[in-house]
Write an enzyme that holds these catalytic residues in place. Sequence first.
Site, short mmCIF file in Angstrom:
data_model
loop_
_atom_site.label_atom_id
_atom_site.label_comp_id
_atom_site.label_asym_id
_atom_site.label_seq_id
_atom_site.Cartn_x
_atom_site.Cartn_y
_atom_site.Cartn_z
N THR A 125 0.84 -1.20 0.00
CA THR A 125 0.00 0.00 0.00
C THR A 125 0.87 1.25 0.00
OG1 THR A 125 -1.49 1.44 1.25
CG2 THR A 125 -0.37 -0.22 2.54
N ASP A 127 -0.05 3.76 1.37
CA ASP A 127 -0.37 4.45 2.63
C ASP A 127 0.59 4.10 3.78
OD1 ASP A 127 -2.56 5.32 1.16
OD2 ASP A 127 -3.92 3.84 2.02
N MET A 169 -2.58 11.57 -0.62
CA MET A 169 -3.38 10.42 -0.16
C MET A 169 -2.84 9.90 1.18
SD MET A 169 -4.27 8.21 -3.53
CE MET A 169 -5.65 8.62 -4.58
N GLU A 222 -5.36 13.63 2.92
CA GLU A 222 -6.79 13.58 2.56
C GLU A 222 -7.68 13.25 3.76
OE1 GLU A 222 -7.35 10.41 -0.29
OE2 GLU A 222 -6.50 8.91 1.06
N HIS A 271 -4.48 10.21 -7.94
CA HIS A 271 -3.96 8.90 -8.33
C HIS A 271 -2.61 8.93 -9.03
CE1 HIS A 271 -8.17 8.09 -7.44
NE2 HIS A 271 -7.76 6.87 -7.15
N VAL A 272 -2.13 10.13 -9.34
CA VAL A 272 -0.77 10.24 -9.87
C VAL A 272 0.21 9.57 -8.89
CG1 VAL A 272 1.08 11.94 -10.26
CG2 VAL A 272 -1.20 12.34 -11.17
N ARG A 274 -0.06 6.90 -7.33
CA ARG A 274 -0.01 5.43 -7.41
C ARG A 274 0.47 4.95 -8.77
NH1 ARG A 274 -5.70 4.10 -5.04
NH2 ARG A 274 -6.02 3.15 -7.07
O1 F6P Z 1 -5.17 2.84 -0.16
C1 F6P Z 1 -4.59 3.48 -1.25
C2 F6P Z 1 -5.39 4.69 -1.64
O2 F6P Z 1 -4.72 5.30 -2.72
C3 F6P Z 1 -5.68 5.68 -0.53
O3 F6P Z 1 -4.58 6.49 -0.24
C4 F6P Z 1 -6.87 6.41 -1.10
O4 F6P Z 1 -7.67 6.97 -0.08
C5 F6P Z 1 -7.61 5.34 -1.82
O5 F6P Z 1 -6.68 4.30 -2.10
C6 F6P Z 1 -8.27 5.79 -3.10
O6 F6P Z 1 -9.01 4.75 -3.60
P1 F6P Z 1 -9.63 4.68 -5.07
O7 F6P Z 1 -8.51 4.35 -6.01
O8 F6P Z 1 -10.62 3.59 -4.98
O9 F6P Z 1 -10.20 6.02 -5.36
#
Ligand code: F6P
Length: 341
Positions: A125, A127, A169, A222, A271-272, A274
């Site tokens: 993760t 996170d 995030m 967030e 999402h950048v 990730r």
């Molecule tokens: O758990 C990883 C994460 O990127 C969190 O930081 C974020 O709150 C969540 O997933 C976002 O989820 P999704 O991709 O479903 O919007």
Amino acid sequence: MKVGVLTGGGDCPGLNAVIRAVSRRLFARGHDVVGIREGWRGLVDGRFEPLGPREVSGLLPRGGTILGTSRTNPYRVEGGVEAVLEQFRAEGLEALVAIGGEDTLGVGARLYAEHEFPVVGVPKTIDNDLSATDYTFGFDTAVFICTEAIDRLHTTAESHNRVMVVEVMGRHTGWIAVMSGIAGGADMILIPEQPVSIEDACKEIRHRHDRGKDFSIVVVSEGYELEGVADEGDVDEFGHVRLSERGVGAQLASQIEQQTGFETRVTVLGHVQRGGSPTPRDRVLATRYGLKAADLVHDGSFGRMAALHGDRIVDVSLEEATAELKRVPDDWFEVARAFFG
Ligand code: F6P
């Protein structure tokens, strides 16, 4: 043995590197590997694809997951758990490597406790909020991306004499905010674990400007609790609210502008954080985790998760890893706080 591999929850840089390492080690020990499509959903629906040396070649630097992912929770699908057990048996699988965070691994822990399901976990993760391991893979890449963004925002903040709010995030923990904030030289960091009020944050920003600085960088998680921002909205199958929709960064920026009078802008990295290729550190961590998970399967040590303790890869129980969230401890926040204001 015929071993299944699945990736669940949010995607994360390094997932493919784990799939590669798990598979390569299992092949070397004479086992077969089967990919399960889209996390637990693939086990509920019986969606499998054999993985051979060709399928796992070239994966080390690739972002995302070749298996796809989902936030499906078999415990929330009618007949879901029975379907998982049946599909697993019918496919002739004898072990499962589940690569995921607290939700995906929580399902694994429960299946192991209730059905002696032969599962081994790998902690993924961005996170970094999983207990029983020092770091999850994917976190380093997210921190790298956020730090680079903060560096870039610094130049705009400086040129325009602005306060720049950066929303990152991390869900209910502030690991990404604290680490990227320290690395990027943030002037204020707001995270869920620390109840710094908006008034105190503004006081620090004013103090900084009184000292002659005419711009500030504020990093906010967030999940930071800001008065007036509701903690409700769409929830996923694990009961998580979509925190990005709360718009904490935008609300914070508007309150800072009102209270300080300084022109303020917000950037939501989303999402950048990730996406794309894992950092070298994440590639190495994901590889070490993958090898360990394959060894645990080979030894029949189920209900365990590969973990990092210091510089050593060890194994811990899935139950321990998913019992509670790992929050940012005070001493980490103190490092960040030394540079506020
Ligand atoms: O758990 C990883 C994460 O990127 C969190 O930081 C974020 O709150 C969540 O997933 C976002 O989820 P999704 O991709 O479903 O919007």
